[in-house]
Design a protein around this motif. Sequence first.
Motif, PDB file in Angstrom:
ATOM      1  N   ARG A   1       4.576   7.996   0.510  1.00  0.00           N
ATOM      2  CA  ARG A   1       3.167   7.718   0.755  1.00  0.00           C
ATOM      3  C   ARG A   1       3.031   7.082   2.131  1.00  0.00           C
ATOM      4  O   ARG A   1       3.730   6.124   2.449  1.00  0.00           O
ATOM      5  CB  ARG A   1       2.610   6.771  -0.311  1.00  0.00           C
ATOM      6  CG  ARG A   1       2.567   7.357  -1.704  1.00  0.00           C
ATOM      7  CD  ARG A   1       1.838   6.436  -2.648  1.00  0.00           C
ATOM      8  NE  ARG A   1       1.760   6.972  -3.993  1.00  0.00           N
ATOM      9  CZ  ARG A   1       1.031   6.423  -4.972  1.00  0.00           C
ATOM     10  NH1 ARG A   1       0.350   5.320  -4.730  1.00  0.00           N
ATOM     11  NH2 ARG A   1       1.009   6.974  -6.167  1.00  0.00           N
TER      12      ARG A   1
ATOM     13  N   SER B   1       1.793   4.266  -9.758  1.00  0.00           N
ATOM     14  CA  SER B   1       0.343   4.453  -9.710  1.00  0.00           C
ATOM     15  C   SER B   1      -0.281   3.846  -8.465  1.00  0.00           C
ATOM     16  O   SER B   1      -1.391   4.190  -8.077  1.00  0.00           O
ATOM     17  CB  SER B   1      -0.298   3.833 -10.959  1.00  0.00           C
ATOM     18  OG  SER B   1       0.025   2.454 -11.053  1.00  0.00           O
ATOM     19  N   ARG B   2       0.439   2.913  -7.824  1.00  0.00           N
ATOM     20  CA  ARG B   2      -0.065   2.308  -6.601  1.00  0.00           C
ATOM     21  C   ARG B   2       1.100   1.964  -5.688  1.00  0.00           C
ATOM     22  O   ARG B   2       2.248   1.865  -6.129  1.00  0.00           O
ATOM     23  CB  ARG B   2      -0.869   1.046  -6.912  1.00  0.00           C
ATOM     24  CG  ARG B   2      -0.017  -0.101  -7.433  1.00  0.00           C
ATOM     25  CD  ARG B   2      -0.866  -1.319  -7.755  1.00  0.00           C
ATOM     26  NE  ARG B   2      -0.037  -2.449  -8.182  1.00  0.00           N
ATOM     27  CZ  ARG B   2       0.456  -3.357  -7.354  1.00  0.00           C
ATOM     28  NH1 ARG B   2       0.190  -3.264  -6.047  1.00  0.00           N
ATOM     29  NH2 ARG B   2       1.190  -4.354  -7.800  1.00  0.00           N
ATOM     30  N   LEU B   3       0.791   1.784  -4.428  1.00  0.00           N
ATOM     31  CA  LEU B   3       1.806   1.373  -3.477  1.00  0.00           C
ATOM     32  C   LEU B   3       2.056  -0.125  -3.650  1.00  0.00           C
ATOM     33  O   LEU B   3       1.116  -0.919  -3.653  1.00  0.00           O
ATOM     34  CB  LEU B   3       1.340   1.667  -2.056  1.00  0.00           C
ATOM     35  CG  LEU B   3       2.380   1.520  -0.942  1.00  0.00           C
ATOM     36  CD1 LEU B   3       2.070   2.483   0.189  1.00  0.00           C
ATOM     37  CD2 LEU B   3       2.427   0.095  -0.402  1.00  0.00           C
ATOM     38  N   ILE B   4       3.321  -0.487  -3.819  1.00  0.00           N
ATOM     39  CA  ILE B   4       3.690  -1.892  -4.024  1.00  0.00           C
ATOM     40  C   ILE B   4       4.084  -2.492  -2.679  1.00  0.00           C
ATOM     41  O   ILE B   4       5.094  -2.098  -2.094  1.00  0.00           O
ATOM     42  CB  ILE B   4       4.853  -2.014  -5.025  1.00  0.00           C
ATOM     43  CG1 ILE B   4       4.475  -1.351  -6.345  1.00  0.00           C
ATOM     44  CG2 ILE B   4       5.229  -3.473  -5.243  1.00  0.00           C
ATOM     45  CD1 ILE B   4       5.614  -1.282  -7.349  1.00  0.00           C
TER      46      ILE B   4
ATOM     47  N   THR C   1      10.121   3.900  -3.886  1.00  0.00           N
ATOM     48  CA  THR C   1       9.039   2.915  -3.961  1.00  0.00           C
ATOM     49  C   THR C   1       9.211   1.851  -2.887  1.00  0.00           C
ATOM     50  O   THR C   1       8.239   1.438  -2.229  1.00  0.00           O
ATOM     51  CB  THR C   1       9.008   2.265  -5.354  1.00  0.00           C
ATOM     52  OG1 THR C   1       8.881   3.282  -6.352  1.00  0.00           O
ATOM     53  CG2 THR C   1       7.834   1.313  -5.478  1.00  0.00           C
TER      54      THR C   1
ATOM     55  N   ARG D   1       5.376   9.084 -10.709  1.00  0.00           N
ATOM     56  CA  ARG D   1       5.212   8.322  -9.477  1.00  0.00           C
ATOM     57  C   ARG D   1       4.493   7.012  -9.766  1.00  0.00           C
ATOM     58  O   ARG D   1       3.702   6.901 -10.708  1.00  0.00           O
ATOM     59  CB  ARG D   1       4.422   9.122  -8.448  1.00  0.00           C
ATOM     60  CG  ARG D   1       5.093  10.391  -7.986  1.00  0.00           C
ATOM     61  CD  ARG D   1       4.234  11.166  -7.024  1.00  0.00           C
ATOM     62  NE  ARG D   1       3.951  10.424  -5.801  1.00  0.00           N
ATOM     63  CZ  ARG D   1       3.188  10.905  -4.823  1.00  0.00           C
ATOM     64  NH1 ARG D   1       2.644  12.095  -4.934  1.00  0.00           N
ATOM     65  NH2 ARG D   1       2.990  10.194  -3.741  1.00  0.00           N
TER      66      ARG D   1
ATOM     67  N   ASP E   1       4.459  -8.233  -2.799  1.00  0.00           N
ATOM     68  CA  ASP E   1       4.559  -8.178  -4.257  1.00  0.00           C
ATOM     69  C   ASP E   1       6.018  -8.216  -4.701  1.00  0.00           C
ATOM     70  O   ASP E   1       6.335  -8.798  -5.750  1.00  0.00           O
ATOM     71  CB  ASP E   1       3.890  -6.910  -4.789  1.00  0.00           C
ATOM     72  CG  ASP E   1       2.375  -7.033  -4.836  1.00  0.00           C
ATOM     73  OD1 ASP E   1       1.840  -7.994  -4.229  1.00  0.00           O
ATOM     74  OD2 ASP E   1       1.716  -6.181  -5.462  1.00  0.00           O
TER      75      ASP E   1
ATOM     76  N   SER F   1      -0.040   5.992   5.037  1.00  0.00           N
ATOM     77  CA  SER F   1      -1.454   5.898   5.386  1.00  0.00           C
ATOM     78  C   SER F   1      -1.685   5.952   6.889  1.00  0.00           C
ATOM     79  O   SER F   1      -2.812   5.761   7.355  1.00  0.00           O
ATOM     80  CB  SER F   1      -2.033   4.583   4.833  1.00  0.00           C
ATOM     81  OG  SER F   1      -1.359   3.461   5.383  1.00  0.00           O
TER      82      SER F   1
ATOM     83  N   ASN G   1       8.340   3.320   0.477  1.00  0.00           N
ATOM     84  CA  ASN G   1       6.894   3.345   0.687  1.00  0.00           C
ATOM     85  C   ASN G   1       6.373   1.981   1.142  1.00  0.00           C
ATOM     86  O   ASN G   1       5.478   1.895   1.985  1.00  0.00           O
ATOM     87  CB  ASN G   1       6.188   3.772  -0.602  1.00  0.00           C
ATOM     88  CG  ASN G   1       6.295   5.263  -0.856  1.00  0.00           C
ATOM     89  OD1 ASN G   1       6.401   6.055   0.081  1.00  0.00           O
ATOM     90  ND2 ASN G   1       6.277   5.661  -2.117  1.00  0.00           N
TER      91      ASN G   1
END
Length: 225
Positions: free
Chosen positions: A90, A18-21, A62, A16, A25, A92, A65
Amino acid sequence: MLPPVVSAPCLTIRKRASRLIPLDDYVDQAALTPAHASRIRAAIRDRRNIVIAGGTGSGKTTLANAIIAEMVCLAPEDRLVILEDTAEIRCSAQNSVALHTSDSVDMARLLKSTMRLRPDRIIVGEVRDGAALTLLKAWNTGHPGGVTTIHANTAISALRRLEQLAAEVSQTPMQEVIGEAVDLVVSIGRTPEGRRVREVIHVEACRDGQYQIETSSEKETQDAI
């Protein structure tokens, strides 16, 4: 996989991000044009249903997300119901519920249960069977603004793939239902320069078996299929 399917044990690991893009970006890295980003944001704001199409490993989840993060930013009070086979989405959002399939509960059953959860937006990690028709009907019956991903090489082939999946349970392609439910199709793929959003099309309707679409670079509606 284990023998005798393969000559020796074979293991594939999906890592997965490592961070939400965020979408910004994608634009900064030239994976998404500013015009496409604006069109996606407008679709989120206007509660349009978005289908993300691409091959295996193309970055569909990705990108999903990133779009969900925009949803949370633009409509923080919306209740999101997320359905997946494998936990990859993901989210939030403070008001969200995540459901997962099991050996005894398939995606179609989860989608039917979703109606009892008072969702504002319905998000499906990936549609790959006849449950696609249940999702389309849910989007069409007072639950707009959702997102899903599908395996397809182009935006147009994503619509054809939805027809095939719907036909698994309805015996017909259900083109009119698709034309009413799907608003935006985003196609992403892997290129020598990295993952890139190739096209973004707006589906206006389906008339006489032909999808009326508009691309972000063309203002005139054209018959795509």
